[in-house]
Design a protein around this motif. Sequence first.
Motif, PDB file in Angstrom:
ATOM      1  N   GLU A 436       0.847  -1.205   0.000  1.00 38.00           N
ATOM      2  CA  GLU A 436       0.000   0.000   0.000  1.00 38.00           C
ATOM      3  C   GLU A 436       0.878   1.250   0.000  1.00 38.00           C
ATOM      4  O   GLU A 436       1.767   1.392   0.835  1.00 38.00           O
ATOM      5  N   CYS A 491      -6.029   9.841  14.881  1.00 44.49           N
ATOM      6  CA  CYS A 491      -5.556   8.974  13.807  1.00 44.49           C
ATOM      7  C   CYS A 491      -6.579   7.883  13.496  1.00 44.49           C
ATOM      8  O   CYS A 491      -6.858   7.594  12.323  1.00 44.49           O
ATOM      9  N   THR A 492      -7.136   7.288  14.526  1.00 48.53           N
ATOM     10  CA  THR A 492      -8.134   6.228  14.333  1.00 48.53           C
ATOM     11  C   THR A 492      -9.375   6.758  13.627  1.00 48.53           C
ATOM     12  O   THR A 492      -9.972   6.084  12.778  1.00 48.53           O
ATOM     13  N   ARG A 494      -9.444   9.509  11.582  1.00 47.01           N
ATOM     14  CA  ARG A 494      -9.195  10.159  10.299  1.00 47.01           C
ATOM     15  C   ARG A 494      -8.379   9.335   9.300  1.00 47.01           C
ATOM     16  O   ARG A 494      -8.355   9.667   8.112  1.00 47.01           O
ATOM     17  N   LEU A 495      -7.679   8.316   9.774  1.00 46.50           N
ATOM     18  CA  LEU A 495      -6.758   7.597   8.898  1.00 46.50           C
ATOM     19  C   LEU A 495      -7.125   6.127   8.776  1.00 46.50           C
ATOM     20  O   LEU A 495      -7.577   5.501   9.741  1.00 46.50           O
ATOM     21  N   SER A 496      -6.890   5.568   7.597  1.00 47.54           N
ATOM     22  CA  SER A 496      -7.027   4.127   7.418  1.00 47.54           C
ATOM     23  C   SER A 496      -6.022   3.428   8.325  1.00 47.54           C
ATOM     24  O   SER A 496      -4.940   3.971   8.594  1.00 47.54           O
ATOM     25  N   PRO A 497      -6.351   2.226   8.788  1.00 44.84           N
ATOM     26  CA  PRO A 497      -5.464   1.553   9.748  1.00 44.84           C
ATOM     27  C   PRO A 497      -4.023   1.428   9.278  1.00 44.84           C
ATOM     28  O   PRO A 497      -3.087   1.582  10.078  1.00 44.84           O
ATOM     29  N   HIS A 498      -3.798   1.177   7.974  1.00 44.17           N
ATOM     30  CA  HIS A 498      -2.422   0.979   7.507  1.00 44.17           C
ATOM     31  C   HIS A 498      -1.621   2.281   7.506  1.00 44.17           C
ATOM     32  O   HIS A 498      -0.394   2.254   7.438  1.00 44.17           O
ATOM     33  N   LYS A 499      -2.314   3.434   7.605  1.00 49.13           N
ATOM     34  CA  LYS A 499      -1.620   4.722   7.630  1.00 49.13           C
ATOM     35  C   LYS A 499      -1.244   5.174   9.043  1.00 49.13           C
ATOM     36  O   LYS A 499      -0.450   6.098   9.215  1.00 49.13           O
TER      37      LYS A 499
END
Length: 547
Positions: A436, A491-492, A494-499
Amino acid sequence: MPTGPDASLRPADHSVPLSDLTVGALLRSTAATHGEAIALAGVPDDGGPRRLWTYNELLAEAESVAAGILERVPLGSRVAIWAHNIPEWPVFEYAAALAGVTLVTLNPTLRAVELEHALRASDAAMLVYADHSRAYDMAEVAGKVGAGLPQLRHVVSVADWESLKGACPLPSDEEITAAGIPAQLQFTSGTTGAPKAVLLSHRAVVNVSRLTFEGLGVEEGATVVSPLPMFHTAGCVISCLGPLWSGGTFTLVERFSPKRLLDVLRESPGAVLTSVPTVLTALNDVAKGDTAPPVLSAVLTGAAPVRAQLIAETERLFSTTVFNLYGQTELASVLTLTRPDDSAELKTSTVGRPLPHAEVKIVDPRSGEVQPLGVQGEICARSYQQMIAYYGDAEATAAKVDADGWLHTGDLGSMDATGTLRIDGRLNEIIIRGGENISPASVEEVLCEVPGVRDAVVLGIPDDRWGEIVAAVLQPAAAASPDPAAVLALCTERLSPHKIPALWFLADEFPLTASGKIQKFRVREIIAADGFHRLDSGAPASHHVHA
């Protein structure tokens, strides 16, 4: 490959004619129409009075030094200046242009080995230097380095300024243009490795400064205040040459201090401030405690990602408009910029549209094909303003500029139907986690919204399982530190887990280039050397991190 209106390809706007003036001819032209206006104001570091030159005085001084240059070296030579932001710097810039020699701009923090490399790489025949920069004994270094370089025939201290002057005839503008003499040799900022020597034409630096100021609607006679280093294009091209087009005053701040800069702006009502995000952040921290911060007509910023909240805060504090500029040394500093009539969303989330005469496209980094609108790829440009070459490095030049004349910026971004660009970071900074692709800029933007975070750097760290994992280095705000729980919560959300970063660090400060850009390769080195404080308790056991 998409074509037509769906392609990320912005044709050049040729509706505005280009100027064929050299830098020296531009100074002469402005002196003829604004001779008694204040052209240059030097703000000393010691709090003493400003040193002032009218356009007539500036031209006379520059012509005298130009004659002295030509009494030492032939037309077309390369002459270097190694000094901090003293007013002799722009005077020497104009003198070099009038003499028909190429100005080599050197970072005053260079150590002996670096200075020797720069002088060798540029084939400089003359060096003008400041004796000291803060506690750094530049005179001693210049003497030692100069003694070992046979091609460097003249080494002169700024303290001996009068000795630089001469009386020989100067070449005409037509002679300089016909000879194809470059205006400047600039070294790249070194954010990703060793600096390269960039040759820039008179046409590039003269027109980029002009079209930038016209695009921003800078008023006639405006005062431009700059704390930016003169050896960088943002200093000696945009900040210095821009005011010439409107008969304005270039106010050069010798040393950046947020308190001193605030005082200078207060003494210059309605000024235009040229800046980088690190300067704005520090200036705003001081201005927040001021009961009546000065009103600015405009703030120009760029050279690094500009956070939306920093733009909003600056506009509120100084009752102004912040314009976001994007470019690089190889493009004479500015390729795109936001405009006065742009919406608030465009001003805070994009770097605007290209300057006139610049073609811009977004391509797939692997295939080179033009991307559809809105799809990320490498930003490429083709224009009069692009570098002539990397001096003495044909291989690097060919790698930067393809066979069709497109300059590959190495930056990732996307384009909308109006030609407006959004920047997603450097191509070589993309993190690939488990296949990714992750843009560090998209994660950094979220992290900088957390209370207590002043700035953030996100990069990839090698990992056995994922190839790379995401690491974040946070710089705490002056009066607070980030709450780890609040950081993770945002982060949780606003961001996809891999980011979401797997490794967290705190840094009191980041390694910067002199132009204010964060050196990510140095951040990575500091992580590897355990030089930052760990914010988390450690990476998950399955990551087996090799920093």
